[in-house]
Every structure is written in C-alpha cells, then in structure tokens.
Scaffold this motif. Structure first.
Motif, PDB file in Angstrom:
ATOM      1  N   GLN A 104       0.818  -1.204   0.000  1.00 15.64           N
ATOM      2  CA  GLN A 104       0.000   0.000   0.000  1.00 15.64           C
ATOM      3  C   GLN A 104       0.852   1.254   0.000  1.00 15.64           C
ATOM      4  O   GLN A 104       0.553   2.228  -0.686  1.00 15.64           O
ATOM      5  N   THR A 105       1.960   1.260   0.759  1.00 14.52           N
ATOM      6  CA  THR A 105       2.842   2.429   0.770  1.00 14.52           C
ATOM      7  C   THR A 105       3.465   2.628  -0.601  1.00 14.52           C
ATOM      8  O   THR A 105       3.562   3.760  -1.090  1.00 14.52           O
ATOM      9  N   ILE A 106       3.885   1.545  -1.247  1.00  7.91           N
ATOM     10  CA  ILE A 106       4.454   1.649  -2.594  1.00  7.91           C
ATOM     11  C   ILE A 106       3.424   2.214  -3.560  1.00  7.91           C
ATOM     12  O   ILE A 106       3.716   3.119  -4.360  1.00  7.91           O
ATOM     13  N   SER A 107       2.197   1.714  -3.488  1.00  8.03           N
ATOM     14  CA  SER A 107       1.133   2.194  -4.364  1.00  8.03           C
ATOM     15  C   SER A 107       0.870   3.680  -4.153  1.00  8.03           C
ATOM     16  O   SER A 107       0.688   4.436  -5.117  1.00  8.03           O
ATOM     17  N   THR A 108       0.875   4.112  -2.910  1.00  8.24           N
ATOM     18  CA  THR A 108       0.636   5.521  -2.595  1.00  8.24           C
ATOM     19  C   THR A 108       1.749   6.404  -3.169  1.00  8.24           C
ATOM     20  O   THR A 108       1.483   7.461  -3.745  1.00  8.24           O
ATOM     21  N   ILE A 109       2.993   5.976  -3.027  1.00  4.94           N
ATOM     22  CA  ILE A 109       4.122   6.748  -3.542  1.00  4.94           C
ATOM     23  C   ILE A 109       4.081   6.807  -5.066  1.00  4.94           C
ATOM     24  O   ILE A 109       4.339   7.851  -5.677  1.00  4.94           O
ATOM     25  N   GLN A 110       3.743   5.701  -5.705  1.00  4.76           N
ATOM     26  CA  GLN A 110       3.700   5.663  -7.158  1.00  4.76           C
ATOM     27  C   GLN A 110       2.595   6.529  -7.734  1.00  4.76           C
ATOM     28  O   GLN A 110       2.680   6.973  -8.875  1.00  4.76           O
ATOM     29  N   GLU A 111       1.551   6.787  -6.953  1.00  8.22           N
ATOM     30  CA  GLU A 111       0.513   7.711  -7.405  1.00  8.22           C
ATOM     31  C   GLU A 111       1.046   9.127  -7.517  1.00  8.22           C
ATOM     32  O   GLU A 111       0.531   9.929  -8.299  1.00  8.22           O
ATOM     33  N   GLY A 112       2.079   9.422  -6.730  1.00  8.50           N
ATOM     34  CA  GLY A 112       2.717  10.731  -6.804  1.00  8.50           C
ATOM     35  C   GLY A 112       1.843  11.838  -6.247  1.00  8.50           C
ATOM     36  O   GLY A 112       0.851  11.606  -5.554  1.00  8.50           O
ATOM     37  N   GLY A 113       2.220  13.071  -6.580  1.00 11.66           N
ATOM     38  CA  GLY A 113       1.423  14.231  -6.180  1.00 11.66           C
ATOM     39  C   GLY A 113       1.236  14.355  -4.690  1.00 11.66           C
ATOM     40  O   GLY A 113       2.136  14.094  -3.893  1.00 11.66           O
ATOM     41  N   ARG A 114       0.031  14.742  -4.299  1.00  6.92           N
ATOM     42  CA  ARG A 114      -0.283  15.015  -2.902  1.00  6.92           C
ATOM     43  C   ARG A 114      -0.109  13.791  -2.021  1.00  6.92           C
ATOM     44  O   ARG A 114       0.329  13.889  -0.872  1.00  6.92           O
ATOM     45  N   LYS A 115      -0.448  12.599  -2.555  1.00 10.69           N
ATOM     46  CA  LYS A 115      -0.372  11.391  -1.746  1.00 10.69           C
ATOM     47  C   LYS A 115       1.068  11.040  -1.409  1.00 10.69           C
ATOM     48  O   LYS A 115       1.388  10.654  -0.283  1.00 10.69           O
ATOM     49  N   LYS A 116       1.961  11.163  -2.388  1.00 18.03           N
ATOM     50  CA  LYS A 116       3.371  10.899  -2.098  1.00 18.03           C
ATOM     51  C   LYS A 116       3.912  11.934  -1.111  1.00 18.03           C
ATOM     52  O   LYS A 116       4.657  11.591  -0.185  1.00 18.03           O
ATOM     53  N   GLU A 117       3.533  13.181  -1.296  1.00 16.23           N
ATOM     54  CA  GLU A 117       3.983  14.239  -0.387  1.00 16.23           C
ATOM     55  C   GLU A 117       3.567  13.942   1.045  1.00 16.23           C
ATOM     56  O   GLU A 117       4.317  14.218   1.991  1.00 16.23           O
ATOM     57  N   ARG A 118       2.370  13.373   1.214  1.00 16.38           N
ATOM     58  CA  ARG A 118       1.891  13.072   2.555  1.00 16.38           C
ATOM     59  C   ARG A 118       2.741  11.979   3.203  1.00 16.38           C
ATOM     60  O   ARG A 118       3.061  12.059   4.398  1.00 16.38           O
ATOM     61  N   VAL A 119       3.103  10.943   2.431  1.00 11.69           N
ATOM     62  CA  VAL A 119       3.965   9.885   2.967  1.00 11.69           C
ATOM     63  C   VAL A 119       5.306  10.469   3.385  1.00 11.69           C
ATOM     64  O   VAL A 119       5.808  10.202   4.490  1.00 11.69           O
TER      65      VAL A 119
END
Length: 375
Positions: free
Chosen positions: A183-198
């Motif tokens: 799930q963390t990998i998927s969130t980072i790969q989405e990029g944008g705001r979601k990656k920034e949050r991680v």
C-alpha cells in the motif's frame, strides 16, 4: 467501541449517525496466548467469508470453521455478530456455521432510526420484508455453504448491497509479523499530494528521509531512500540507501504509513496486531495520535490494535473506555475480554503501574515462587 460518559478527550469521539457516540481507537492488552489476537482474526474471517477467499466456495467445499479445541464430543457451531455503521445507517449482521453449512444468518438495519429486518435464515428457510419474490429466487440459488449476503450481491440485490459494501471497503489490517509494503508503494507511485503526505510523515517521524524512489516491477520493487547531509562548509549532498539498509523500525514505519493514510482517507476500520513491533514507542504513539486527532482523521477511521506496550496506558492518549484486556481462564482455556472502565479507575491513576502490578488482570503468571534453578 461505544463511548461511555467519560468527559476526557471528548474532541476525538465519533458520531456516525449524529446520535450514537463511538471511540476512534481501541487497545487490547493481555499476556501471550491470552487470545487477544483472536478478536482481530474473527473480524478478518468474517471479511474473508463475505468478500475474500472463502466467499465463493464451491458446493460441498468445507467452511473455514476452527472450533474451540478444548471440548469433548462434537464442537459447537461458530457464531459471529457485528454491529456497524455505513453511510450513517446502522446495521446488525450475524451468522452461525459448522464445517458443512451456514446454519443461521440475519441482517437488520435502522434506515429511519427504527429497527427493520432485511432478511433472516435458518438453514434453507428464509424470511424477507422487501422485494420478496426476487429475494426468494436468490435464496434458492444460494448453496448451503455460502452466505446469502454474498450470493445476493452477486445478483445486485439492492436490499443487501450497502451492508455488503462495508465489509468490502472498510476493513484493513496488519496481522502478519512480516511487513506488507504494497500500500505504501502504491501511494508513492501515485505521486502528487499522496506521495507528499507519505514523505511528510517520514520527516515528522524524524527518520531523516527526504525522498523515496521506487524502481523495478510490482512483484520485485526496488526501494531507495534519499538522505541529505550537510558538510562543515555548508554544502549539501544527497545519498541513497536501499530500504533493506534502513533500520527495522524505519522499515516498519514505512510499511505501515501507506495503509494508515488510506484507512483515514476511506474512513475505514484498521486492525493491527502488536502495533509496537520493531518501532520506537514515540513512533507508535504518533500513529495512534493520528487516528485520535479529528483534524487529521476527518473521515472517522477507527483503529483496533493489540499491544504489550505499557507506555500507551496513558490517560492523556487514550480514554478509559478505549483500553481493554484479554485474559484466559486457565481451567477452561476460554478468553474473556473486558474494559478498564469496569474497574472505575480514578482520572489521575497510574494505569501502567496498576496493570503491571496485576490490578486489572491480563498479565502472565511467571514462576510460581519455586526455585526452579536450585539443586
């Protein structure tokens, strides 16, 4: 997870229908082998039977019953019941089963604040209140080893759809001792705001990570972390580490933060076994505080976790109705789960000290007073 009249940490409480008040977090303490993890496993088995690997058993396949082992003769049926809210509506769903068939099943809802039956079942006999003819047809297509909640949704039954969707959309968990980083990998790969949050959470956790880079494919991802160092002259340089070179605590936090953020985004129920595993106590506390904070947890996600970390027995972090204990009766081997509020602790009481002293039970009995190492 119903809240008591306790006035502490009132700002963290949840009201899913504007009336009922719930707590966002529940902690379960207990000795090893006391049965506390079974609370989480029961919820996961329900999900697996409704929308997971046991949802579509072929006719004649055995159901995943794991009956209580310490009884003579035929085992009793396994029974589950859960009361939950989905989109502001209260549902009560339950069923019982043995290895061969579903024995009973029922679903109630409160669409206008009043209890109403959706369906009930005793083996092959069903009762419906709405759309009776169509649902009777669907019941006839339901094998004896499959839940009607499942089979009716294969045919887009409007009466059971929302009750089903809660199980499909709203239960996430980390029950394995391993680390699921998908799930963390998927969130980072989405990029944008979601990656920034991680990345923001990784920085807030003081892990020194400025960026995360992912190469490779989904089955074998290569994860690198970027650290920025400044020399004596003030010159900054970036260095990379493989995720496997990071500390176990950093790896554990990385694995969890993606699911944590997704659960809060979806307003889901998050189940975590041994939440403190391989993590610094302050990191564990930070993850709990995220769920407790209504400004961060705006979609009313909830967290149930098991733990041995007595540092979390802090009434500035958790209310008295958020702390539960699991204790096994050594004569019957049955587990009882009970709340701290049953002991009426004072507001200023040292809960951690009281727990370790055995005031609330649910601790291991070590030794027995004999000198096992003597001659």
């Amino acid at each position: 997870m119903s809240a008591t009249k306790d006035k502490s940490l009132a700002e963290s409480l949840i009201t899913p229908d504007g009336k009922r008040v719930l707590v966002p977090v529940m902690a379960i303490y207990g000795a090893n082998a006391a049965g506390k993890s079974n609370v989480l496993h029961a919820l996961f088995l329900m999900r697996d039977m409704i929308c997971g690997k046991y949802a579509k058993l072929l006719k004649g396949e055995p159901l995943p019953q794991e009956p209580f082992a310490f009884v003579e003769g035929e085992p009793e049926p396994t029974e589950f019941e859960i009361i939950y809210y989905y989109k502001g509506i209260k549902y009560a769903y339950g069923y019982s089963f043995d290895k061969e068939r579903i024995l009973t099943e029922y679903l109630y809802h409160w669409p206008r604040g009043r209890e109403a039956l959706v369906f009930s079942r005793e083996k092959d006999k069903y009762e419906f209140r709405e759309n009776i003819q169509e649902q009777t047809t669907l019941a006839g297509r339901t094998p004896e080893n499959r839940l009607y909640l499942v089979s009716s949704n294969e045919w887009n039954c409007a009466q059971t759809e929302k009750a089903y969707l809660w199980f499909q959309q709203s239960i996430y968990g980390l029950l394995d001792v391993g680390m699921d980083i998908a799930q963390t990998i998927s969130t980072i790969q989405e990029g944008g705001r979601k990656k920034e949050r991680v990345l923001k959470e990784m920085l807030l956790a003081d892990l020194g990570i400025k960026d995360v880079v992912i190469h490779g494919n989904k089955k074998a991802p290569e994860i690198s972390t970027v650290h920025c160092l400044t020399d004596e002259k003030g010159k900054e340089a970036a260095y990379s580490l493989q995720m496997g070179q990071e500390s176990m605590g950093t790896q554990r936090f990385f694995a969890r933060i993606g699911l944590w953020l997704k659960a809060m985004e979806e307003g889901a129920l998050l189940l975590v076994d041994e939440i403190e595993s391989s993590m610094h106590p302050l990191l564990t506390r930070h993850l709990i505080e995220m769920i407790q904070d209504p400004q961060i947890n705006t979609k009313h996600a909830q967290l149930i976790f098991t733990t041995h970390d007595t540092g979390l027995l802090d009434l500035t972090l958790l209310r008295r109705d958020q702390i539960w204990f699991a204790e096994k009766d050594e004569r019957t081997m049955q587990t009882e789960v009970y709340a701290l509020v049953d002991f009426s602790p004072r507001k200023g009481e040292n809960i951690s000290k009281g727990y370790l002293q055995g005031r609330y039970g649910a601790i291991p009995f070590i030794g027995g007073g004999e000198n096992f190492w003597g001659e």
